[in-house]
Design an enzyme around this catalytic site. Structure first.
Site, PDB file in Angstrom:
ATOM      1  N   LYS A   1      -2.622   3.449   2.436  1.00  0.00           N
ATOM      2  CA  LYS A   1      -1.783   3.528   1.243  1.00  0.00           C
ATOM      3  C   LYS A   1      -0.344   3.877   1.625  1.00  0.00           C
ATOM      4  O   LYS A   1      -0.107   4.667   2.542  1.00  0.00           O
ATOM      5  CB  LYS A   1      -2.355   4.575   0.283  1.00  0.00           C
ATOM      6  CG  LYS A   1      -1.693   4.615  -1.089  1.00  0.00           C
ATOM      7  CD  LYS A   1      -2.405   5.597  -2.009  1.00  0.00           C
ATOM      8  CE  LYS A   1      -1.762   5.695  -3.376  1.00  0.00           C
ATOM      9  NZ  LYS A   1      -2.457   6.647  -4.262  1.00  0.00           N
TER      10      LYS A   1
ATOM     11  N   SER B   1      -3.670   5.158  -8.834  1.00  0.00           N
ATOM     12  CA  SER B   1      -2.516   4.564  -8.171  1.00  0.00           C
ATOM     13  C   SER B   1      -2.856   3.856  -6.858  1.00  0.00           C
ATOM     14  O   SER B   1      -2.034   3.136  -6.300  1.00  0.00           O
ATOM     15  CB  SER B   1      -1.478   5.656  -7.876  1.00  0.00           C
ATOM     16  OG  SER B   1      -2.013   6.634  -6.984  1.00  0.00           O
TER      17      SER B   1
ATOM     18  N   SER C   1      -6.987   8.726  -8.730  1.00  0.00           N
ATOM     19  CA  SER C   1      -6.342   7.554  -8.135  1.00  0.00           C
ATOM     20  C   SER C   1      -7.123   6.861  -7.034  1.00  0.00           C
ATOM     21  O   SER C   1      -6.721   5.805  -6.569  1.00  0.00           O
ATOM     22  CB  SER C   1      -4.958   7.935  -7.599  1.00  0.00           C
ATOM     23  OG  SER C   1      -4.087   8.220  -8.667  1.00  0.00           O
TER      24      SER C   1
END
Length: 511
Positions: free
Chosen positions: A82, A157, A181
């Site tokens: 990420k 996210s 997330s």
């Protein structure tokens, strides 16, 4: 092996074949790079793809595997990281304009451990800007699309990480979870994700959103992949004072990080609580039916399943957003254009440079949360909002503690709905916030949670099951998840479903 066969393997299966000499890490990386090239135009799961770096790292992994220097289960396996985790010399943008030229001089501990185990990083995955969002639509680099239906969001996210795994663009990925997330995009994309206990994994090198809530965790094709990654990245880190862990045979059983030992198909005698509060208004009927069917499956497998009143559920969203935004307003004040990151080109003095840099560099959702956080921390409102939210946080933890005195596991949905249509909640922030109702309390209480597929809605979209445990009880939720997963896979296979979501729905790349 053919490329489509390579990318269909789980990370652990792929690692075993590389170790056995049936294929090389270079073969695996090449297969994934070709897959990325084929589908990225429709998915947009990656912000950066490091083709040359990945192939060089794969060649080095092959050399070390042949020399016996790398023997772990993920040696040579392609992964994705990420975009809010620092890797030395690689762009760490947090999907924001304000950091679109930031190249860290150090590597986050979790990533460092994964790479040291021989994993090969393919690139950084897309996300909601500074992890603020539930759809991966607030990214400066454009929205990510769900591989099951490109007109729908992948969740957020960590939507880029979840979509990359679901679309077979990487074997496994790292995400971060501040209020769901990891678990919510795992649910929307039909993959598995673990949010570890707060402190189980070092946050060093993770660009912070809410420091008391953030936690790094894995997203993979199955429970085995996630447990294997968690085993690698967990542990105490001297660079993060909030991380915990002990080593040695005398350590408390809860603190041991041998998570793969929990991959046992057995829930007999396990006590599972199902909160009635999770199945009231707002939940989609297909989601409700699938999750309750999962509870019935556990009962049939020998677990003791019982409904109960958890309480405090309606207070989780307001408490979470007050605390998270307060911490965000503090964490993000460092991005001012002075030392690194984006700086506006046209300004007359320092104050104007600050103002214009932050106005131009941050997106709308980030600005909204900074302003909300600054408001609740301001004089006259601190006690009324922030202190009260901290008290509610303590009460939520007490409610979970009381529940875990009776139950080993708490079972419920991950989200009230399956994947939403693109743009559906972006115009209505409150609707987006309310979508986190089943996940945010877990971060407030610092608990571990796992999301795994448990069914499909009327549109054929995946539905996620959430299993929660007491702090440092990851092994219990892994065992319960693994047991259900084996049953679910067997039934899905019997019904004609494939193991890979990309095989189930190939409309996004026309194959």
């Amino acid at each position: 092996m053919k490329n489509n066969e390579i990318i269909a393997l789980s990370a652990v299966e792929l690692g075993a074949k590389i170790k056995a000499g049936e294929l090389t890490s270079v073969d695996a990386v090449t297969a994934y790079l070709e897959r990325i090239e084929a589908v990225e135009k429709n998915i947009n799961a990656f912000i950066t793809v490091d083709k040359e770096g990945a192939l060089a790292a794969a060649a080095e992994a092959d050399r070390k595997i042949a020399a016996g220097e790398l023997t772990g289960p993920l040696a040579g396996v392609p992964v994705a990281i990420k975009a809010n985790m620092c890797i030395e010399g690689k762009l760490a943008s947090c999907a924001s304009h304000i950091l679109d030229n930031f190249y860290p001089t150090y590597t986050s501990t979790a990533v460092e451990k994964l790479l040291a185990a021989g994993a090969v990083n393919l690139g950084s995955t897309n996300m909601d800007e500074f992890a603020m969002g539930s759809t991966t639509e607030t990214s400066y680099f454009g929205a990510t699309h769900n591989p099951w239906d490109i007109e729908r969001v992948p969740g957020g996210s960590s939507g880029g990480s979840a979509a990359a795994v679901a679309a077979d663009e990487c074997a496994v990925a790292l995400g971060s979870d501040t209020g769901g997330s990891i678990r919510q995009p795992a649910s929307f994309c039909g993959v598995t994700g673990i949010k570890p206990t707060y402190g189980r994994v070092s946050r060093y090198g993770l660009i912070a959103y809410g420091s008391s809530l953030d936690q790094i965790g894995p997203l993979g094709k199955d429970v085995t992949d996630c447990a294997t990654i968690l085993e690698i990245i967990a542990g105490k880190d001297t660079k993060d004072s909030t991380s915990v862990g002990t080593e040695g045979e005398t350590a408390d059983e809860k603190m041991k990080t041998d998570f793969t030992s929990a991959l046992v198909e057995d829930v007999k005698g396990m006590k599972i609580g199902v909160p009635k509060d999770y199945f009231l208004e707002g939940i989609d009927e297909d989601v409700k039916a699938a999750v309750l069917a999962a509870a019935d499956k556990y009962k049939a497998l020998g677990a003791e399943v019982e409904e109960f009143d958890l309480g405090m559920v309606e207070y989780a969203i307001p408490a979470y957003y007050i605390i998270a935004c307060a911490e965000a307003s503090s964490n993000l004040e460092r991005f001012d254009g002075v030392k690194y990151g984006y700086r506006t080109k046209d300004y007359n003095d320092l104050h104007e440079m600050y103002k214009k840099t932050r106005s131009e560099g941050f997106g709308a959702e980030v600005k909204r949360r900074i302003m909300l956080g600054s408001f609740v921390l301001s004089s006259g409102y601190y006690d009324a909002y922030y202190v009260k939210a901290l008290r509610v946080k303590a009460l939520i933890k007490q409610a979970f503690d009381k529940a875990f005195e009776k139950y080993d596991i708490i079972l419920g949905p991950v989200a009230p709905t399956t994947a939403l249509k693109c743009g559906e909640s972006l115009s209505d922030p409150i609707k987006m916030y309310l979508g986190d109702i089943y996940t945010v309390a877990v971060n407030l209480a610092g608990l571990p949670g796992i999301s795994l597929p448990c069914g499909y809605d009327k549109n054929g979209l995946p539905i996620g099951l959430q299993l929660l445990g007491q702090t440092f009880d990851e092994k219990k939720i892994i065992r319960a998840a693994y047991t259900f997963e084996q049953q679910f896979k067997a039934e899905a296979k019997k019904a004609g479903f494939a193991n890979s979501s990309a095989d189930i729905n190939k409309s996004f790349n026309g194959n």
